[in-house]
Scaffold this motif. Structure first.
Motif: not given
Ligand code: CAA
Length: 397
Positions: A284-292, A319-323, A315-316, A119-120
């Motif tokens: 999948a791109a969302s948090v890296y778009a936020a980083l950009a 579910s899998v999460s990673e900080f 977060y995907g 997922a994401c």
């Protein structure tokens, strides 16, 4: 000591990154007007203004190829041994989406290419795999592409959280943009919050459960990071969140505030929202778009400084999460104020709600294996030109 090595080990991370989105954009105010919803529900309640929507000749491959082409025009392809393509909206059950990108971009044959799915979270899984490869062979570089078309049923609660976007990242030793810290916080729990059975074009969602599972992920992955000796929130100049919609990031920040016992409002989440609230969910791109967005817009009026440490929550569903955390490198400051992403968002073609609904319906009614020639719609440089015998032919200009 090899290039990029330090007493902590090899320094590995994101050397450069680039964002791309789709040809069309739909205004959420117009969508609200069309379906009789108070526009404030979308604009304030969800924190979203627009959603990118693909032309019929676009998909995760074309948008991902666009992001990668722009990135590689700066970095070149020397030393790239691997392409990892992370997506929830892959277009084949067997063949990796990255193979078409490999052909479209004329990448060297002496590479490996594979697709990553969760997922994401897929973009982060690919980034971590890439970091491991580079740590083993620091002279090698890995191209990560996270690209998705987020699609929900018309008139469903998820509809205003659709979107389309890609981020391409070059992962290397001695990265100029963000050096990854050696530890991260992880959390996995099998849950049916969002899933897409084989053959279905649209995800099935338990919205309330998805929000709760996401927030559990924020808390549990942060606690895991803390237990592994990760940095305290005080040491983070900014914290970004996976953004299915802007309000979710705010909820994430609030949950983290309660976990650490400190009000984190204003901890640099808004830059990500400026991009994501216009692009919509890019999975999948969302948090890296936020980083950009953070790199481009900085924190409020302030650009990031070399040496600033940032954190981001991936977060995907399922579910899998990673900080993760990392330190901003010298190239981060050069991107500040460039306006590059805003220009791409401004360049999209406006699509009226009746036309959007017609395209959405037509896509849903066309079986993936139907033979068809696709007329050129997108202004992007890569497009899906034909499907024949179930095989897809893409072309570039
Ligand atoms: N003015 C201002 N705000 C309003 C309003 C109005 N007139 N009417 C409603 N609102 C507010 C509500 O109070 C609510 O705010 P809070 O969450 O702060 O309480 C917000 O607008 C949303 O309204 P609803 O609670 O009525 O929710 P909904 O039925 O519209 O559904 C949703 C919201 C469940 C998120 C739905 O959009 C959805 O299913 N989205 C897809 C799933 C998703 O994105 N989940 C997120 C976590 S999972 C994940 O992150 C992975 C992923 O990418 C999919």
């Amino acid at each position: 000591m090899p290039r990029g090595a330090s007493e902590r080990g090899i320094s590995v991370g994101i050397h450069d990154l680039e964002v791309a989105t789709s040809h069309f954009v739909v205004s959420l105010s117009e969508l609200a007007e069309h379906n009789g919803t108070d526009p404030a529900k979308y604009l304030i309640g969800l924190g979203q203004r627009e959603m990118s929507f693909p032309a019929p000749d676009e998909d995760a491959v074309t948008i991902g190829a666009e992001a990668a082409a722009e990135l590689l025009a700066r970095t070149g392809v020397e030393g790239i041994t691997t392409l990892l393509f992370a997506t929830e909206s892959g277009i084949d059950q067997s063949k990796a989406a990255g193979l078409w990108v490999h052909r479209l971009l004329g990448l060297p044959a002496s590479m490996r290419v594979a697709e990553v799915k969760q997922a994401c979270y897929g973009g982060t899984a690919a980034l971590q795999a890439a970091a491991g490869m580079v740590a083993r062979a620091p002279q090698e570089r890995v191209l990560v592409i996270a690209s998705d078309v987020a699609r929900y049923a018309l008139d469903s609660p998820g509809e205003p959280t659709q979107g389309a976007g890609a981020v391409a990242m070059l992962v290397s030793a001695a990265p100029a943009l963000v050096e990854l810290d050696p530890v991260s916080g992880r959390f996995t729990a099998e849950v049916d919050d969002f899933w897409r059975p084989n053959g279905m074009l649209e995800a099935l969602v338990d919205g309330e459960l998805s929000v709760a599972a996401y927030l559990d992920g924020v808390e549990s992955s942060w606690l895991d990071l803390a237990a592994r000796g990760g940095p305290s929130v005080e040491r983070l100049a900014a914290i970004l969140f996976h953004q299915p919609f802007g309000k979710m990031a705010q909820k994430g920040l609030r949950r983290l505030s309660s976990v650490v016992g400190r009000d984190l409002d204003g901890a640099g989440n808004t830059a990500g929202e400026a991009i994501n609230s216009r692009m919509g969910n890019s999975y999948a791109a969302s948090v890296y778009a936020a980083l950009a967005g953070l790199l481009e817009y900085g924190l409020g009026e302030e650009p990031l400084s070399t040496g600033d440490r940032i954190g981001w929550f991936s977060y995907g569903s399922g579910s899998v999460s990673e900080f993760l955390t990392g330190t901003v490198g010298p190239a981060a400051t050069t991107r500040s104020g460039s306006g590059g992403i805003a220009a791409k968002l401004d360049a999209r073609a406006a699509l009226g709600v009746p036309e959007y609904r017609a395209l959405h319906t037509a896509r849903g009614e066309t079986p993936e294996v139907t033979d068809r020639l696709l007329p050129r719609t997108t202004r992007g440089r890569f497009r899906l030109a034909e499907v024949r015998g179930g095989a897809r032919r893409y072309e570039g200009v």
